[in-house]
Scaffold this motif. Structure first.
Motif, mmCIF file in Angstrom:
data_model
loop_
_atom_site.group_PDB
_atom_site.id
_atom_site.type_symbol
_atom_site.label_atom_id
_atom_site.label_comp_id
_atom_site.label_asym_id
_atom_site.label_seq_id
_atom_site.Cartn_x
_atom_site.Cartn_y
_atom_site.Cartn_z
ATOM 1 N N UNK A 20 25.855 3.187 7.647
ATOM 2 C CA UNK A 20 26.815 3.081 6.546
ATOM 3 C C UNK A 20 27.171 1.619 6.289
ATOM 4 N N UNK A 21 27.315 0.895 7.366
ATOM 5 C CA UNK A 21 27.561 -0.538 7.236
ATOM 6 C C UNK A 21 26.416 -1.188 6.460
ATOM 7 N N UNK A 22 25.223 -0.754 6.794
ATOM 8 C CA UNK A 22 24.058 -1.284 6.103
ATOM 9 C C UNK A 22 24.101 -0.973 4.618
ATOM 10 N N UNK A 23 24.454 0.251 4.325
ATOM 11 C CA UNK A 23 24.549 0.643 2.918
ATOM 12 C C UNK A 23 25.547 -0.232 2.197
ATOM 13 N N UNK A 24 26.693 -0.414 2.857
ATOM 14 C CA UNK A 24 27.735 -1.207 2.213
ATOM 15 C C UNK A 24 27.270 -2.635 1.980
ATOM 16 N N UNK A 25 26.582 -3.176 2.968
ATOM 17 C CA UNK A 25 26.203 -4.574 2.808
ATOM 18 C C UNK A 25 25.165 -4.731 1.702
ATOM 19 N N UNK A 26 24.285 -3.775 1.573
ATOM 20 C CA UNK A 26 23.296 -3.881 0.503
ATOM 21 C C UNK A 26 23.951 -3.684 -0.851
ATOM 22 N N UNK A 27 24.880 -2.770 -0.912
ATOM 23 C CA UNK A 27 25.586 -2.544 -2.176
ATOM 24 C C UNK A 27 26.355 -3.789 -2.609
#
Lengths: 328, 328
Positions: free
Chosen positions: A253-260
Motif C-alpha cells: 500500500x505504501x508502494x501504491x501511495x508513493x507511485x500515485x
DNA sequence: TATTTCTACTAAAACGTATTAGTAAAGATA
DNA sequence: TATCTTTACTAATACGTTTTAGTAGAAATA
C-alpha cells in the motif's frame, strides 16, 4: 448488589448446597426432590440470578477464558484472525481476552502478566521481538501456549505458521512466469524470521535464475511519508525494474501511495504483495498476492490450544499452513 | 500449580496476612518490620509469584476488566476502534474482554450474560437490532453502560455517536458544490437509526434543492455478488446519474467492485462514502468521504464509562462527536 | 511495680462458588 | 423390633485473596 447463592438459599429456607446443585443440574444425582428443584429454578429465574464467574472459576479452577495476544487488533491481518479465533472458541464455550502489544515489549510484558494473573487457560501469541523470556514464563506457569505467525527459534513451543520461504518462492516464480525479468523486493528492516525467510527465498531465486537482486529495506518505524520518498527515489535509481514484490501488504500500500503521489496514474509493471487486502482486486492494475488463509490458521491455533488444555501440555510441534497464490 | 499466599506464608513461617500486606505495599502502614518485608519480597520475587486475579477480584469486588461488544472485531471500523479503547484503558489499568456479535442477537445475548457473570466493571456496546432487552438487563445489574455508534431510541443510556444527519447533509452539499446535480444514494435495507438518519438527510436535501431523489436500498445479507448485480442494473436504469453517495464504506467498496466488473476502468462521476477507508485516497478517482474520528469517539466512550465506574451510574447523556469531511 | 502505649505481627471473617461427606427421617428387610 | 437402605437434604471445607480486629511482648510512663 447481585444476589448470591447464599441469599437465595436464605430466602428459600434451604441450604446453599441445594441451590448450587440445582443450578448446576445436579439435582437428580443429588436426589433433590422435583418440587424443591422447581422452586429453586423458578426463583432463580425470577430474580435473574447470574452466577459470579470469578467465584466459580476460583472454585473449579477453570476460567473459560483464553488470551489472545497480537500486534494490533486493528489491522487487516490480526483483526479478522481474531474474529475467527473468537468464533471458534465461542462454540467451545470459551471467551477471549485480547490485547495488542503494538510491538512494545513492555506492553507485552504487562499483558502476559495480567493474563497469567487472570488465570487464562491458554494463550495464543503472535510474538514480537524480545519475547522469549515471556514465553518461557508462560510455560513455567504451565499455561498452554500456541505461537503463530512468528516465533523465536530458540524456544520450543507449539508453532503455527505458513511456509514463508516456499510462498516467497512461489511469488517469484509467478512474477517470472508473467514476464518479469528484473523485479525488486521491498521489505522491512527487521530481523523477524518470517521476513528474513521471504527475503532469503528471493535471494535464492536470484542466485538460481541469474536475476540481479535489488532489495530495498525500509525501517519499521516511520513508514509514512519518509518511506514514501525513500521508495520513490529507490525506484527512480533502479532503472530497468519491471516488477515489485512487497513482503507485506502494508508495504504494498505504501508502494501504491508513493507511485500515485509521483503523479503516475497506472503502473508500467506488476506489483505483487505478500498478504492480500480487501481492495487489491479492484485496484488498477489488479495486484496479485500470496494469501494467508486466515481461517485454517485460526482453526489450527485453536485446535492445538484446546487439545493442550484438555490433555495437558505436550511436546511442541510445528504446524505449517499452506498459502494460496492469488493471480489477478 | 501456581503457589498461593498460603503456601508462601507456610514456607516463610509467617501468616497469610503478613504476606498479603507486604505484597500490596501495606507493610509500612501495618508496621511490618523492614527485615520481614524484605524477606517476603525476595521470596516472592524468587519464585515468580503471580497473584490470582480471580480471588483478588472476588475479595475486592473489582475485576479491572471492561467488556467491549462490537459487531465485528475484524472490520475496518471496529478493529481500529477497539485498538484505541484498549490503549486508553491500558493506561488506567483496565483490560478488555471483547466479543463480536456478528449481528446475531443470540450471540449478543450469550456475550452479555458471560460478561455480566465475569463481573466486568462496565460495558461499551455497539448494539445491533433487538438488543433493547439486553441493555435493560445490563442496567438492571447496575453495570455502567456506554452505547456507541447506534442506539435504541427507547432505552436511556449514555450514548456516544456522530451526528449522522448533519454529516449526511454536509456530504450532499459537498457533492452539489462540486457540480453534481443528480446524485443517488446507496444505502442498506435496515432500520438502524444511523442509516435512517443518513437517508433522511439526503431526502431532506432533495426536497430543499428540488433534486430528484434516487435511492437504492440493498438487503443487509447477501451483499456480495447479488448486491453487485443489483447495483449494476440500478445504475443502468437511472440514466442521468452524476454521482453516488454510499452510506457506508463497505457499500462504497461494493460499488467500486460492481463498476469494475462492468469493465469500466475509470468513473464518469464522483463517488462519496460515509466512513473512510485506508485506500480511498489512492483509488482512481479518489473518493471523498465523511470520516468518523475514531480516536475522539473511543476517548469519549472510555472517559464516560470510567466516570460512571468511578462515581456511580448517572443519568444518561448524549455525546455527539463531529465528523470530518475529507475532500479528495 | 502496675498501667499504658507501641511494635510487630496474626486470627478470623468475608467474597461466592463447588463438592464431598454426613445425617435425620422414612421405608424396607429379616 | 432391631437393622439396613434409601431419600432428601445439609454442614463443612476448599479455592486464594483482602481486611479488620485482636494480641503477645517490649518499652515507656506514672
Amino acid at each position: 448488589m447481585a444476589k448470591s447463592i447464599k441469599e437465595i438459599a436464605r430466602e428459600l429456607n434451604v441450604s446453599k448446597s441445594t441451590v448450587s446443585l440445582v443450578i448446576n443440574h445436579k439435582a437428580e444425582q443429588a436426589r433433590i426432590s422435583k418440587e424443591l428443584e422447581r422452586r429453586v429454578l423458578d426463583y432463580v429465574e425470577k430474580i435473574g440470578y447470574k452466577p459470579n464467574a470469578l467465584a466459580k472459576s476460583l472454585a473449579t479452577g477453570r476460567s473459560n477464558t483464553i488470551g489472545l495476544i497480537v500486534e494490533n487488533i486493528g489491522d487487516s491481518f490480526f483483526g479478522p484472525f481474531a474474529l475467527h479465533v473468537e468464533e471458534l472458541l465461542r462454540k467451545k464455550n470459551y471467551h477471549v481476552l485480547y490485547s495488542s502489544t503494538l510491538g512494545d515489549p513492555q506492553n507485552a510484558q504487562d499483558i502476559i502478566d495480567f493474563m497469567l494473573e487472570k488465570r487464562v487457560e491458554g494463550i495464543i501469541l503472535a510474538p514480537t521481538i524480545n519475547l522469549e523470556e515471556h514465553q518461557r514464563k508462560i510455560l513455567e506457569h504451565k499455561v498452554p501456549l500456541v505461537v503463530f505467525d512468528r516465533n523465536s527459534p530458540d524456544i520450543a513451543t507449539h508453532y503455527v505458521h505458513i511456509d514463508n520461504g516456499d510462498s516467497s518462492r512461489k511469488a517469484c516464480s509467478y512474477l517470472q512466469s508473467i514476464g518479469c525479468k528484473n523485479f525488486g523486493l521491498i521489505t522491512i528492516d527487521s530481523d523477524q524470521p518470517q521476513m528474513l525467510a521471504r527475503k532469503d527465498a528471493y535471494l535464492k531465486f536470484c542466485a538460481e535464475t541469474g536475476m540481479q537482486s535489488r532489495i530495498l529495506q525500509l525501517p519499521y518505524h516511520r513508514l509514512k511519508q519518509k518511506g514514501i520518498s525513500a521508495l520513490q527515489s529507490w525506484v527512480a535509481k533502479n532503472v530497468g525494474l519491471d516488477g515489485l514484490f512487497f513482503t507485506t501488504n502494508y508495504l504494498c500500500i505504501l508502494g501504491l501511495k508513493s507511485l500515485r503521489t509521483e503523479g503516475r496514474e497506472g503502473f508500467d509493471f506488476p506489483l505483487f504483495s505478500f498478504d492480500d487486502h480487501e481492495l487489491f482486486d479492484i485496484l488498477n492494475p489488479k495486484i496479485s498476492c500470496i494469501q494467508q488463509p486466515l481461517e485454517p490458521l485460526a482453526k489450527t491455533c485453536v485446535r492445538v490450544l484446546l487439545k493442550e488444555i484438555d490433555r495437558g501440555i505436550s511436546s511442541p510441534k510445528e504446524y505449517v499452513i499452506s498459502t494460496n497464490l492469488i493471480k489477478r
